[in-house]
Design a protein around this motif. Structure first.
Motif, PDB file in Angstrom:
ATOM      1  N   ILE A  25       0.844  -1.202   0.000  1.00 23.69           N
ATOM      2  CA  ILE A  25       0.000   0.000   0.000  1.00 23.69           C
ATOM      3  C   ILE A  25       0.875   1.245   0.000  1.00 23.69           C
ATOM      4  O   ILE A  25       2.070   1.174   0.285  1.00 23.69           O
ATOM      5  CB  ILE A  25      -0.960   0.046   1.213  1.00 23.69           C
ATOM      6  N   ARG A  26       0.276   2.393  -0.328  1.00 24.21           N
ATOM      7  CA  ARG A  26       0.954   3.695  -0.189  1.00 24.21           C
ATOM      8  C   ARG A  26      -0.081   4.775   0.040  1.00 24.21           C
ATOM      9  O   ARG A  26      -1.266   4.613  -0.246  1.00 24.21           O
ATOM     10  CB  ARG A  26       1.784   4.038  -1.425  1.00 24.21           C
ATOM     11  N   ARG A  27       0.416   5.930   0.518  1.00 24.92           N
ATOM     12  CA  ARG A  27      -0.451   7.116   0.641  1.00 24.92           C
ATOM     13  C   ARG A  27      -0.612   7.734  -0.741  1.00 24.92           C
ATOM     14  O   ARG A  27       0.364   7.846  -1.487  1.00 24.92           O
ATOM     15  CB  ARG A  27       0.176   8.154   1.564  1.00 24.92           C
ATOM     16  N   ARG A  28      -1.834   8.141  -1.048  1.00 25.16           N
ATOM     17  CA  ARG A  28      -2.093   8.796  -2.333  1.00 25.16           C
ATOM     18  C   ARG A  28      -1.357  10.130  -2.353  1.00 25.16           C
ATOM     19  O   ARG A  28      -1.403  10.895  -1.389  1.00 25.16           O
ATOM     20  CB  ARG A  28      -3.596   8.989  -2.538  1.00 25.16           C
ATOM     21  N   TYR A  37      -4.974   9.673   1.597  1.00 28.50           N
ATOM     22  CA  TYR A  37      -5.610   8.383   1.850  1.00 28.50           C
ATOM     23  C   TYR A  37      -4.650   7.295   1.385  1.00 28.50           C
ATOM     24  O   TYR A  37      -3.772   7.530   0.547  1.00 28.50           O
ATOM     25  CB  TYR A  37      -6.912   8.248   1.045  1.00 28.50           C
ATOM     26  N   TRP A  38      -4.837   6.080   1.891  1.00 32.99           N
ATOM     27  CA  TRP A  38      -4.010   4.954   1.475  1.00 32.99           C
ATOM     28  C   TRP A  38      -4.648   4.261   0.293  1.00 32.99           C
ATOM     29  O   TRP A  38      -5.874   4.336   0.096  1.00 32.99           O
ATOM     30  CB  TRP A  38      -3.831   3.991   2.647  1.00 32.99           C
ATOM     31  N   GLU A  39      -3.824   3.575  -0.511  1.00 34.20           N
ATOM     32  CA  GLU A  39      -4.323   2.876  -1.686  1.00 34.20           C
ATOM     33  C   GLU A  39      -3.475   1.657  -1.973  1.00 34.20           C
ATOM     34  O   GLU A  39      -2.318   1.568  -1.555  1.00 34.20           O
ATOM     35  CB  GLU A  39      -4.325   3.794  -2.910  1.00 34.20           C
ATOM     36  N   PHE A 106       5.446   2.865  -1.905  1.00 34.94           N
ATOM     37  CA  PHE A 106       4.759   1.642  -1.486  1.00 34.94           C
ATOM     38  C   PHE A 106       5.539   0.937  -0.399  1.00 34.94           C
ATOM     39  O   PHE A 106       6.769   0.912  -0.406  1.00 34.94           O
ATOM     40  CB  PHE A 106       4.536   0.704  -2.679  1.00 34.94           C
ATOM     41  N   ALA A 109       2.275  -3.636   4.463  1.00 33.38           N
ATOM     42  CA  ALA A 109       1.486  -3.454   5.682  1.00 33.38           C
ATOM     43  C   ALA A 109       0.846  -4.787   6.043  1.00 33.38           C
ATOM     44  O   ALA A 109       0.264  -5.456   5.178  1.00 33.38           O
ATOM     45  CB  ALA A 109       0.403  -2.402   5.464  1.00 33.38           C
ATOM     46  N   HIS A 117      -5.619   1.989   8.542  1.00 27.60           N
ATOM     47  CA  HIS A 117      -5.257   3.006   7.550  1.00 27.60           C
ATOM     48  C   HIS A 117      -6.534   3.547   6.918  1.00 27.60           C
ATOM     49  O   HIS A 117      -7.502   2.806   6.728  1.00 27.60           O
ATOM     50  CB  HIS A 117      -4.366   2.406   6.456  1.00 27.60           C
ATOM     51  N   PHE A 119      -8.498   4.409   3.890  1.00 26.39           N
ATOM     52  CA  PHE A 119      -8.608   4.162   2.454  1.00 26.39           C
ATOM     53  C   PHE A 119      -9.860   4.863   1.934  1.00 26.39           C
ATOM     54  O   PHE A 119     -10.809   5.089   2.696  1.00 26.39           O
ATOM     55  CB  PHE A 119      -8.771   2.658   2.181  1.00 26.39           C
TER      56      PHE A 119
END
Length: 137
Positions: A25-28, A37-39, A106, A109, A117, A119
């Protein structure tokens, strides 16, 4: 009197890249819809491109990882203020030992921590699925 054709959602391929009890995952980024937000890795399908192909392509472009795209886990149709989307979530497996490209943002997690998180809301059904699986194991 003519009718307006129904709006068609934009197809998006989403990679659920799993390894050792964790997902990528990563932060947008700033400048994208819903920054902070996470994605999961993924993106829109090009014209004529199947969602599973978009999933692999976008994952490579965003993370630098070549993945095998396995089964489609869920399809979610959702309307955001910025767009109408059909999200195709695919279980994906990275090459052994592969890590996301430096600077991609990325990170791995733990599945049990995904729900901590924030999302975008369309991810709630798949996050619930993943949390249920994690608690069952």
């Amino acid at each position: 009197m003519s009718s307006t054709p129904a709006e068609t959602p934009l197809d998006v391929g989403i990679a659920l890249v799993h390894r050792d009890g964790s997902y990528l995952i990563r932060r947008r980024p700033v400048g994208s819809p819903m920054p902070g937000y996470w994605e999961f890795p993924g993106g829109k399908c090009e014209p004529g491109e199947p969602p599973e192909a978009a999933t692999a392509r976008e994952c490579l472009e965003e993370t630098g990882l070549i993945v095998s795209v396995d089964r489609c886990r869920r399809v979610v149709v959702h309307r955001y203020p910025h767009g109408f989307v059909r999200l195709h979530y695919y279980q994906c497996t990275p090459e052994p030992g592969a890590e996301p490209a430096l600077g991609s943002g990325f990170l791995w997690a733990a599945t049990r921590d995904l729900t901590t998180h924030r999302f975008p809301e369309a991810n709630e059904p798949i996050l619930a699925d993943l949390a249920a699986e994690a608690s069952a194991n």
